[in-house]
Design an enzyme around this catalytic site. Structure first.
Site, PDB file in Angstrom:
ATOM      1  N   GLY A 101       0.895  -1.411  -0.227  1.00  0.00           N
ATOM      2  CA  GLY A 101       0.219  -0.013  -0.018  1.00  0.00           C
ATOM      3  C   GLY A 101       0.894   1.511  -0.317  1.00  0.00           C
ATOM      4  N   ARG A 115       0.492  -5.264  -5.469  1.00  0.00           N
ATOM      5  CA  ARG A 115       0.520  -6.345  -4.903  1.00  0.00           C
ATOM      6  C   ARG A 115       0.617  -7.480  -5.067  1.00  0.00           C
ATOM      7  NH1 ARG A 115      -1.745  -3.796   0.139  1.00  0.00           N
ATOM      8  NH2 ARG A 115      -3.326  -2.151   0.143  1.00  0.00           N
ATOM      9  N   THR A 146       4.655   1.678   7.438  1.00  0.00           N
ATOM     10  CA  THR A 146       3.176   1.516   7.708  1.00  0.00           C
ATOM     11  C   THR A 146       2.493   2.855   7.794  1.00  0.00           C
ATOM     12  OG1 THR A 146       1.278   1.138   9.591  1.00  0.00           O
ATOM     13  CG2 THR A 146       3.522   0.585   9.909  1.00  0.00           C
ATOM     14  N   ILE A 147       1.048   3.432   7.438  1.00  0.00           N
ATOM     15  CA  ILE A 147       0.640   4.750   7.698  1.00  0.00           C
ATOM     16  C   ILE A 147       0.043   4.901   8.652  1.00  0.00           C
ATOM     17  CG2 ILE A 147      -1.651   4.924   6.632  1.00  0.00           C
ATOM     18  CD1 ILE A 147      -1.380   6.643   4.945  1.00  0.00           C
ATOM     19  N   ASP A 148       0.069   3.443   9.707  1.00  0.00           N
ATOM     20  CA  ASP A 148      -0.763   3.173  10.619  1.00  0.00           C
ATOM     21  C   ASP A 148      -0.129   3.411  11.882  1.00  0.00           C
ATOM     22  OD1 ASP A 148      -3.143   3.043   9.588  1.00  0.00           O
ATOM     23  OD2 ASP A 148      -2.946   0.333   9.404  1.00  0.00           O
ATOM     24  N   GLY A 164      -7.161   2.727   8.642  1.00  0.00           N
ATOM     25  CA  GLY A 164      -7.378   1.614   9.919  1.00  0.00           C
ATOM     26  C   GLY A 164      -7.746   0.927  10.499  1.00  0.00           C
TER      27      GLY A 164
HETATM   28  N1  LIG Z   1       4.608 -13.945   3.247  1.00  0.00           N
HETATM   29  C1  LIG Z   1       4.147 -13.778   2.141  1.00  0.00           C
HETATM   30  N2  LIG Z   1       5.483 -14.233   1.854  1.00  0.00           N
HETATM   31  C2  LIG Z   1       6.102 -13.442   0.290  1.00  0.00           C
HETATM   32  N3  LIG Z   1       6.250 -12.233   0.500  1.00  0.00           N
HETATM   33  C3  LIG Z   1       4.841 -12.068   0.757  1.00  0.00           C
HETATM   34  C4  LIG Z   1       3.725 -12.021   1.572  1.00  0.00           C
HETATM   35  N4  LIG Z   1       3.129 -12.011   2.195  1.00  0.00           N
HETATM   36  C5  LIG Z   1       3.560 -10.762   0.970  1.00  0.00           C
HETATM   37  N5  LIG Z   1       3.905 -10.818   0.693  1.00  0.00           N
HETATM   38  C6  LIG Z   1       4.483  -9.984  -0.772  1.00  0.00           C
HETATM   39  O1  LIG Z   1       4.880  -8.582   0.197  1.00  0.00           O
HETATM   40  C7  LIG Z   1       4.108  -7.345  -1.270  1.00  0.00           C
HETATM   41  C8  LIG Z   1       3.563  -6.763  -0.483  1.00  0.00           C
HETATM   42  O2  LIG Z   1       2.334  -7.039   0.271  1.00  0.00           O
HETATM   43  P1  LIG Z   1       0.597  -6.154   1.195  1.00  0.00           P
HETATM   44  O3  LIG Z   1       0.497  -7.437   2.491  1.00  0.00           O
HETATM   45  O4  LIG Z   1       0.336  -5.619  -0.004  1.00  0.00           O
HETATM   46  O5  LIG Z   1       1.356  -4.871   1.658  1.00  0.00           O
HETATM   47  P2  LIG Z   1       1.915  -4.157   2.819  1.00  0.00           P
HETATM   48  O6  LIG Z   1       4.104  -4.492   2.495  1.00  0.00           O
HETATM   49  O7  LIG Z   1       1.621  -2.915   2.635  1.00  0.00           O
HETATM   50  O8  LIG Z   1       1.470  -5.194   4.415  1.00  0.00           O
HETATM   51  C9  LIG Z   1       3.555  -8.087  -2.134  1.00  0.00           C
HETATM   52  O9  LIG Z   1       3.712  -8.312  -3.088  1.00  0.00           O
HETATM   53  C10 LIG Z   1       2.542  -9.093  -1.555  1.00  0.00           C
HETATM   54  O10 LIG Z   1       3.220 -10.516  -2.511  1.00  0.00           O
HETATM   55  O1  LIG Z   2      -7.506   0.453   0.393  1.00  0.00           O
HETATM   56  P1  LIG Z   2      -6.180  -0.730   0.613  1.00  0.00           P
HETATM   57  O2  LIG Z   2      -5.181  -0.457  -0.855  1.00  0.00           O
HETATM   58  O3  LIG Z   2      -6.554  -1.850   0.807  1.00  0.00           O
HETATM   59  O4  LIG Z   2      -5.331  -0.213   2.216  1.00  0.00           O
HETATM   60  C1  LIG Z   2      -6.374   0.505   2.942  1.00  0.00           C
HETATM   61  C2  LIG Z   2      -5.169   0.218   4.982  1.00  0.00           C
HETATM   62  O5  LIG Z   2      -4.002   0.022   4.231  1.00  0.00           O
HETATM   63  C3  LIG Z   2      -3.543   0.241   5.771  1.00  0.00           C
HETATM   64  O6  LIG Z   2      -3.351   1.007   5.891  1.00  0.00           O
HETATM   65  C4  LIG Z   2      -2.611  -0.692   5.936  1.00  0.00           C
HETATM   66  O7  LIG Z   2      -1.480  -0.897   5.310  1.00  0.00           O
HETATM   67  P2  LIG Z   2      -0.193  -0.493   5.672  1.00  0.00           P
HETATM   68  O8  LIG Z   2       0.289  -0.257   7.469  1.00  0.00           O
HETATM   69  O9  LIG Z   2       1.095  -0.843   5.210  1.00  0.00           O
HETATM   70  O10 LIG Z   2       0.543   1.512   5.682  1.00  0.00           O
HETATM   71  C5  LIG Z   2      -5.164   0.390   6.567  1.00  0.00           C
HETATM   72  O11 LIG Z   2      -4.933   0.067   7.982  1.00  0.00           O
HETATM   73  C6  LIG Z   2      -5.666   0.672   5.757  1.00  0.00           C
HETATM   74  O12 LIG Z   2      -6.527   1.015   5.982  1.00  0.00           O
END
Ligand SMILES: Nc1ncnc2c1ncn2[C@@H]1O[C@H](COP(=O)(O)OP(=O)(O)O)[C@@H](O)[C@H]1O
Ligand SMILES: O=P(O)(O)OC[C@H]1O[C@](O)(COP(=O)(O)O)[C@@H](O)[C@@H]1O
Length: 336
Positions: A69, A132, A186-188, A232
């Site tokens: 995100g 993602r 994390t924006i959170d 959030g």
């Molecule tokens: N358990 C995992 N193992 C390997 N790659 C992962 C795993 N979880 C997420 N990823 C990869 O990390 C990237 C970002 O994950 P995502 O959950 O979308 O966002 P964030 O990093 O903001 O939590 C994606 O490309 C996803 O495929």
């Molecule tokens: O609408 P999306 O892209 O799923 O993301 C929104 C959500 O991602 C989050 O900000 C968490 O993302 P991060 O902690 O990775 O910044 C949530 O709290 C928020 O409400």
């Protein structure tokens, strides 16, 4: 492993301050308060420049990738890595991976220099793009190996960091001299061991504009209710800090604190009370709050995004609808 003197030792801006370098054995305690007879708890290695480094400047080939995100400040972090590597460590080979993890094997890379990143901190989003899903460990590490990359800077949230850990394991399994550095995004602001995550302050500041607008609207109408849904999923820090900063919010609903609608102590009772006292009100709700209350029919059971994150229902729409139905029923019963 062979080490080299940190180039900062020859830099007058740093070398005069002897305490600038971090001792390799320094740690930061997870818990500040511990009991006299309790254990010391978890300790993390302290971040910061060491006297010795593991790469010669001209040997470094770094890459930066942003995943998951968006968050305010991503471009600032990219800029700082590029400028820090270039000006402080004399590194000239830095590339950006386009479009998140999948960019390692399906997209082009961009060359990053201080000139290229000079103005990017003034823009939102990430100049490198993000995505993602698409974490194919062996293809990613093949690409790292083929391109001769030996430092990987990964900026992203918890999913991204899990991905970085898997890359590290694979790099290690193949016996490559490649460093993988995870920069938490994390924006959170829901990482307890750091003071403040980048982007959080901006999110709280931006939220003020929505709250102000909702307050103006609510105040202009008899029994007006402004509902502001803020980010959030699992944490209410943005909603809570925005509420505390605003002073115009009557009720803040966050995922950490369950609530209910009907009956004594419920949200509807509080709404009736505030409208009676004040004639209008503003409710802030974090997007993950009250998910348990949404009816089965509204639940997107099992729906996930490309990274496997659960997709939440629109609690803002739901709560507005429930409040409207409730206030309509009260008006109807008064008129009958
Ligand atoms: N358990 C995992 N193992 C390997 N790659 C992962 C795993 N979880 C997420 N990823 C990869 O990390 C990237 C970002 O994950 P995502 O959950 O979308 O966002 P964030 O990093 O903001 O939590 C994606 O490309 C996803 O495929
Ligand atoms: O609408 P999306 O892209 O799923 O993301 C929104 C959500 O991602 C989050 O900000 C968490 O993302 P991060 O902690 O990775 O910044 C949530 O709290 C928020 O409400």
């Amino acid at each position: 492993m062979q080490t080299y003197p940190n180039p900062l030792q020859d830099n007058p801006a740093y070398s005069v301050v002897k305490q600038y370098f971090v001792d390799v054995d320094d740690t930061v305690a997870q818990k500040i308060v511990v009991h006299k007879n309790g254990d010391r708890g978890i300790h993390f290695r302290r971040a910061g420049p060491r006297q010795k480094v593991y790469f010669k400047s001209d040997e470094v080939h770094a890459c930066i990738v942003t995943c998951g995100g968006l968050c305010p400040g991503l471009n600032t972090v990219i800029r700082e890595i590029v400028c820090g590597l270039h000006y402080m460590y004399g590194v000239s080979k830095i590339i950006g991976i386009d479009g998140g993890y999948m960019g390692f094997y399906s997209k082009n890379t961009v060359t990053l220099t201080p000139k290229v990143v000079n103005d990017i901190h003034k823009r939102g989003g990430t100049v490198l793009g993000t995505s993602r899903g698409g974490h194919d460990t062996s293809k990613i590490v093949d690409s790292i190996q083929d391109r001769g990359i030996n430092q990987v800077y990964v900026i992203g949230g918890d999913g991204t960091q899990k991905g970085a850990a898997v890359i590290y394991e694979e790099v290690r399994r193949r016996g490559l001299k490649v460093s993988v550095a995870g920069i938490p995004k994390t924006i959170d602001n829901d990482i307890p061991v750091i003071d403040r995550s980048f982007g959080f302050d901006t999110a709280v500041e931006e939220a003020q504009r929505a709250i102000n607008a909702a307050h103006v609207e609510a105040e202009s109408t008899e029994n007006g209710i402004g509902v502001v849904k803020l980010m959030g999923r699992y944490s209410g820090f943005i909603a809570m800090y925005a509420t505390l900063a605003s002073r115009d919010v009557d009720c803040c609903l966050i995922p950490e604190s369950p609530f209910f609608l009907e009956g004594k102590g419920g949200l509807f009772q509080f709404i009736r009370k505030r409208l009676k006292e004040n004639g209008h009100m503003v409710i802030v709700i974090a997007e993950g709050a009250g998910q348990d209350l949404l009816t089965e029919s509204m639940q997107s059971m099992g729906q996930q995004d490309a990274s496997g994150n659960k997709q939440l229902q629109d609690v803002g729409f739901w709560i507005s609808h429930r409040i409207k139905v409730h206030t309509f029923a009260i008006r109807a019963s008064r008129n009958s």
